[in-house]
Enzyme design. Structure first.
Site, PDB file in Angstrom:
ATOM      1  N   GLN A   1     -13.653   2.283  -2.690  1.00 20.85           N
ATOM      2  CA  GLN A   1     -13.648   0.869  -2.359  1.00 20.85           C
ATOM      3  C   GLN A   1     -14.916   0.522  -1.596  1.00 20.85           C
ATOM      4  OE1 GLN A   1     -10.913  -0.652   0.566  1.00 20.85           O
ATOM      5  NE2 GLN A   1     -10.092  -2.127  -0.871  1.00 20.85           N
TER       6      GLN A   1
ATOM      7  N   ALA B   1     -14.110 -11.247   5.184  1.00 20.71           N
ATOM      8  CA  ALA B   1     -14.033  -9.857   4.752  1.00 20.71           C
ATOM      9  C   ALA B   1     -13.721  -9.867   3.266  1.00 20.71           C
ATOM     10  CB  ALA B   1     -12.931  -9.124   5.510  1.00 20.71           C
TER      11      ALA B   1
ATOM     12  N   VAL C   1      -6.424 -11.228   6.383  1.00 20.98           N
ATOM     13  CA  VAL C   1      -7.253 -12.430   6.235  1.00 20.98           C
ATOM     14  C   VAL C   1      -6.367 -13.666   6.099  1.00 20.98           C
ATOM     15  CG1 VAL C   1      -9.306 -11.334   5.238  1.00 20.98           C
ATOM     16  CG2 VAL C   1      -7.416 -12.035   3.742  1.00 20.98           C
TER      17      VAL C   1
ATOM     18  N   ARG D   1      -4.116   6.007  -2.896  1.00 22.73           N
ATOM     19  CA  ARG D   1      -2.829   5.328  -3.040  1.00 22.73           C
ATOM     20  C   ARG D   1      -1.852   6.319  -3.663  1.00 22.73           C
ATOM     21  NH1 ARG D   1      -3.974  -0.437  -3.314  1.00 22.73           N
ATOM     22  NH2 ARG D   1      -5.385  -0.648  -1.549  1.00 22.73           N
TER      23      ARG D   1
ATOM     24  N   TRP E   1       0.849  -1.195   0.000  1.00 24.42           N
ATOM     25  CA  TRP E   1       0.000   0.000   0.000  1.00 24.42           C
ATOM     26  C   TRP E   1       0.884   1.244   0.000  1.00 24.42           C
ATOM     27  CZ3 TRP E   1      -0.838  -4.313   2.956  1.00 24.42           C
ATOM     28  CH2 TRP E   1      -2.013  -5.026   2.681  1.00 24.42           C
TER      29      TRP E   1
ATOM     30  N   HIS F   1      -7.345   1.865   2.183  1.00 25.52           N
ATOM     31  CA  HIS F   1      -8.472   0.972   1.930  1.00 25.52           C
ATOM     32  C   HIS F   1      -9.547   1.348   2.949  1.00 25.52           C
ATOM     33  CE1 HIS F   1      -5.527  -1.876   4.269  1.00 25.52           C
ATOM     34  NE2 HIS F   1      -5.845  -0.828   4.982  1.00 25.52           N
TER      35      HIS F   1
END
Ligand SMILES: [Zn+2]
Lengths: 338, 674
Positions: free
Chosen positions: A209, A306, A252, A195, A149, A169
């Site tokens: 997003q 997610a 995740v 970004r 990122w 995000h």
């Protein structure tokens, strides 16, 4: 004149007239105060009760028919007057209406689908703390994954205060939400993200997003597959196949990339899907236990999935927009198309 | 990283076509971003993310992964087998000053090597790996780095002063790199040194001091494992990186050093001769493999699809992970140290599910319906506002949140939020208002359109004075321009705002003269603050021509902005029905001449105060100024609308009321009734 005699002549007469004035005269002659029909009613006193009722009823029916015939004929005459050259190809008068940005349109579609699945829509700030954007999402300061990122950092006068950034995000809203709510829940988080990167037709420094988060006692990856499948089918209004592939997002585990069959070529291959038949549409996975730890949930008791998708990407696919920079170009030639 | 399939075949059997291989690898392992055919070979371009870089960003590691996903035979096991013990009797020494800087430092001496050109096959492979051929020794070290992922370095042993020390650089200590860069170091940098000087920057680049030359006979081969954080910090400061650094950055299995040294020695003997000498290994805290528990029951609970332990065991075999212990429900698997990313049960689940295949995972509808008995007000109102604004003929903008550096002159710089790393001067500060970015859109659109109405809903940012806090608020802004706009444009904009307020159920609206200059772009005497129920919620005004000049906008522009965070709590949300009066209304008109400076709001206030409840509305329907009225005068015409809820009003009642109003206006403003 008798009722019969009137009936025999009056309709023919009405059919022959050519002006509104003549129609008025007929009305006068038959239905006026001294007209023929009125005369018949006046003569009723000499008849028996039964005959009175019979003639009265018949004459009322006839009066009604004559009145209707007069109106119809008047309408016909007026319509005839209107018969002149008329250009139906002359342009319609322009109605000035504004246009919503396609980003708003796609977000509404996405949000409404998830709302119908029982999701709540949650929002959060665009300026975030380093903790919410990274650390709490299992991306600690020196973790090489941070480089995934590219981040806009904000200047702060005081070096000691916590570093602030423009969120990369909408995932930090997961953290904010879980710190203040207890599971089970299902939410989506639409929002502007940033970004630090060079822009081109497919990359933007500012984009939108939509993140989803579902947490409960027994929410599984198979549940995610069902949700995302239903979502794509609703959004593209056609049967779409879903494919999950291994992916890596530190918050995740397992992490997956989500592909869907190309809705334009239906898997045959086209420009849009670079002739692969598949489109990469987002990332997802099962919430990492470290994230639950960060928000003081017990990872032994809760689990969930997610996912994150890009709104611009969906708008580009659905509306055939070739360049992501158009959304924020401010160009009315673009916005007024929607 | 790009992998040559021919080269991969040295380590794993591949029977699939390059495209088939790419597909299988993408579905079960790593994303293949492209397949490139070159001659009789094909290259896979593989995206290596930080989790798999340590184990798979090298030929053998990637071949192992291919073996796991395709079932092809992995043929590079021999590298990892314990070979003949290396000779550790040597008078050469390695000393690590700070254990945390360097987890392991292994050195292997070779004597009698001949420095020369590399054979063609080696040159070709380096080229395939994107590296330049230098000489056989350096090439061999680079080759093994591509092959096994362990960066290596070769020093000219005879030019070393005594032994190797891994230490922090002294402040301002200097080193010249192999590619002749002069680098000044600090106490934060880890270096490889002998007893005299710095030989290499740890994990980044070798120096000239003990460089291999054509006359080198004895070499020291280095395979080490440095602290990634420190290596990253050093490259950030010195401003360049290397292939070796990329590998150290993501972390490397410390158990690879000896394996790589044995391999490179074998290779060097083949292409440069020489004899393997002493082996030195500083490895104070050995890293051992982890044993993790895998439960089929927990797997099913997380994934939503059952698996048998037999199937799981089969997958672990493909991964070359040993099952150490098994019960009826649990397998205890040993995760090799090269898989640094596998730390816990969920990581093992990922390995199993990806190799088992996500395609076998069936969708399962979420079991319980979640009812959320709460409306998201922000979403509800934002949508309502956007739809209504579009209905009013306004087009919706989505601007960048950044404004140019040059615009700080119209803002209070102390309240602007500045980026540490702006992309350019054009996108420098965060927008403190939505009105400013709309000028960018205005500028690009006036070339094509003269009649423009646009709006935006979005967040703005400001810094509190004398305070670190950044305040983020959601605003609605609108802007309109038209040829021959004139004063009318202001009132049109005001009408739009009022109608929007009506939609939102806001009634107590007031426009007050502005108290402070705002943002430098509105003309103060032609702008107003908007108050709702006594709270300032926004502003409305005519844009200064001085500001418009820079955008080549020649027509009048009016803009407004409302703070939705302040406004939305004040809204009723929806309108409530008011019963119609059964009785007719009576309209009386009044026209009069009055001083130009008298505000409509003042006149309306007097009328309102004078009349009783039967006056239900005041409606200004005409206004003009002109020479025949006299200097400083204007003519106003109002409809006064009277009505009662209880009865039909008589002429006398209305006339009486009307008279009272005229008298009051005459007394207060010296009006001249026309
Ligand atoms: Zn396609």
């Amino acid at each position: 004149m008798t009722l019969q005699e009137i009936e025999q002549v009056v309709f023919a007469e009405i059919g022959r007239v050519g002006t509104a004035k003549e129609l008025e005269e007929i009305q006068h002659t038959y239905l006026g105060r001294k007209g023929h029909l009125t005369g018949i009613l006046r003569g009723l006193s000499e008849l028996s009760l039964e005959e009175k009722r019979d003639v009265g009823e018949k004459s009322n029916v006839l009066r009604g028919r004559i009145e209707t015939a007069l109106k119809d004929r008047l309408g016909e005459l007026k319509e005839k007057q209107e018969e002149r050259f008329f250009d139906i190809t002359f342009p319609g008068k322009k109605v000035v209406v504004g246009h919503l940005n396609p980003l708003t349109l796609i977000l509404k579609e996405i949000e409404d689908i998830f709302i119908s699945f029982g999701f709540s829509v949650v929002e959060g700030p665009e300026v975030e703390t380093e903790f919410n954007n990274f650390d709490a999402l299992n991306i600690p300061a020196n973790h090489p994954a941070r480089e995934m990122w590219d981040t806009f950092w904000l200047k702060r006068g005081n070096q000691k205060s916590e570093r602030l950034l423009l969120r990369t995000h909408t995932s930090p809203v997961q953290i904010r939400y879980m710190l203040t709510h207890e599971p089970p829940f299902r939410i989506i988080v639409p929002g502007t993200t940033y970004r630090y990167e060079a822009t081109d037709a497919r990359h933007e420094m500012q984009f939108t997003q939509v993140e989803g988060l579902v947490v409960g006692e027994d929410v599984t990856l198979a549940n995610f597959k069902a949700v995302i499948e239903a979502f794509f089918i609703r959004l593209f209004a056609q049967k779409v196949e879903i494919r999950l592939r291994p992916g890596y997002f530190p918050f995740v585990e397992p992490g997956v990339e989500v592909d869907a069959t190309c809705p334009r070529c239906k898997k045959k291959g086209c420009e849009l899907c670079k002739f692969s038949g598949w489109l990469e549409l987002g990332g997802a996975g099962m919430v990492h236990p470290n994230v639950f730890d960060a928000v003081k949930y017990n990872p032994k008791n809760v689990q969930g999935f997610a996912f994150g998708i890009g709104a611009e990407r969906f708008a580009m696919i659905k509306y055939g927009i070739p360049d992501i920079r158009l959304f924020r170009s401010g160009d009315l030639r673009f916005i007024r198309q929607f | 990283m790009k992998f040559s399939i021919n080269w991969l075949k040295d380590y794993v059997d591949i029977s699939l076509s390059s495209q088939e291989l790419a597909d299988v690898v993408s579905l079960h392992s790593l994303e293949v971003e492209g397949v490139e055919v070159k001659g009789d070979d094909a290259y896979l371009d593989v995206a290596l993310l930080p989790n798999r870089f340590p184990d798979a960003a090298n030929y053998v590691g990637f071949a192992r992964e291919i073996g796991a996903v395709t079932g092809g035979d992995f043929k590079a096991d021999h590298f990892f087998k314990k070979g003949k013990k290396l000779n550790t009797t040597t008078n050469f020494s390695v000393h690590i000053e700070k254990g945390e800087d360097c987890m392991r430092y292994s050195g292997l001496l070779m004597s009698g090597v001949e420095i020369k050109d590399s054979p063609v096959w080696l040159k070709e492979r380096l080229e395939a790996g994107g590296l330049r051929s230098i000489n056989n020794i350096v090439d061999a070290t680079n080759y093994v780095m591509l092959e096994l992922g362990q960066p290596l370095h070769a020093f000219d042993y005879e030019r070393l002063d005594k032994g190797i020390i891994v230490r922090r650089a002294r402040d301002k200590e200097r080193m010249t790199t192999l590619d002749n860069r002069d680098v000044e170091l600090t106490g934060e940098d880890v270096v490889i040194a002998d007893h005299k000087e710095v030989l290499a920057i740890a994990g980044v680049k070798g120096g000239r001091a003990a460089e291999i030359t054509n006359t080198t006979k004895t070499i020291l081969l280095e395979a080490a494992n440095f602290d990634p954080d420190r290596v990253v910090r050093t490259t950030r400061r010195i401003g360049f990186t290397t292939d070796a650094f990329q590998r150290f950055k993501y972390g490397i299995d410390p158990n690879m050093t000896e394996i790589a040294l044995r391999r490179v020695a074998e290779l060097i003997q083949k292409i440069g001769g020489g004899k393997v000498g002493g082996f030195v290994d500083a490895y104070p805290n050995k890293v051992a493999s982890k044993v993790l528990a895998f439960s089929a029951k927990h797997y099913e609970k997380l994934v939503g699809e059952p698996i048998t332990l037999k199937e799981a065991r089969d997958i672990f075999r493909k991964l070359q992970w040993d099952v150490k212990k098994a019960t009826k429900e649990i397998l205890w698997v040993e995760v090799p140290t090269w898989r640094r990313d596998v730390e816990r049960f969920e990581d093992v689940v990922e390995e199993v599910v990806r190799l088992y295949g996500y395609d076998t995972l069936k969708s399962k509808t979420l079991s319980r319906v979640s009812l959320h008995a709460r409306r998201d007000d922000q979403l509800h109102y934002t949508r309502k506002i956007k739809e209504r604004m579009a209905g009013f003929g306004f087009d919706e903008m989505c601007s960048y949140s950044f404004i140019p550096q040059a615009w700080n002159e119209v803002c209070d710089e102390n309240t602007l939020v500045q980026l540490e790393n702006p992309v350019s001067a054009e996108y420098y500060y965060l927008r403190p208002t939505l009105i400013l970015p709309l000028f960018r859109a205005l500028e690009s659109n006036v070339k094509f359109f003269s009649d423009i109405k646009m709006f935006e809903v979005g967040n703005v940012f400001s810094r509190e004075k004398n305070n670190e806090d950044i305040v983020e608020r959601t605003k609605l802004a609108g802007m309109l321009t038209r040829e021959k706009g004139g004063d009318h444009l202001f009132y049109e904009c005001k009408g739009t705002v009022n109608e929007l307020f009506h939609t939102l159920g806001v009634d107590q609206v007031e426009y007050r003269a502005r108290e402070e200059v705002w943002c430098g772009v509105l003309i103060q005497s032609r702008s107003a603050d908007i108050y709702v129920s006594g709270v300032r919620v926004g502003c409305l005004g005519v844009v200064s021509p001085r500001w418009l000049e820079r955008f080549d906008v020649v027509h009048d522009v009016v803009a407004f902005e409302l703070d939705l965070n302040s406004l939305l709590p004040l809204t009723e949300g929806e309108r409530r029905f008011v019963a119609f009066s059964k009785y007719p209304e009576v309209v009386r008109d009044i026209s009069f001449v009055v001083g130009q400076e008298v505000r409509i709001s003042e006149i309306e206030k007097i009328i309102g105060e004078t009349s009783s409840s039967i006056l239900v509305a005041i409606d200004l329907f005409d206004m003009f100024e002109g020479e025949r009225l006299g200097e400083g005068k204007k003519s106003l015409s109002f409809h006064l609308i009277f009505r009662s809820d209880q009865k039909t009003l008589t002429g006398e009642e209305v006339t009486g009321e009307f008279g009272k109003i005229i008298t009051a206006l005459q007394e207060r403003f010296d009006i001249e009734v026309r």
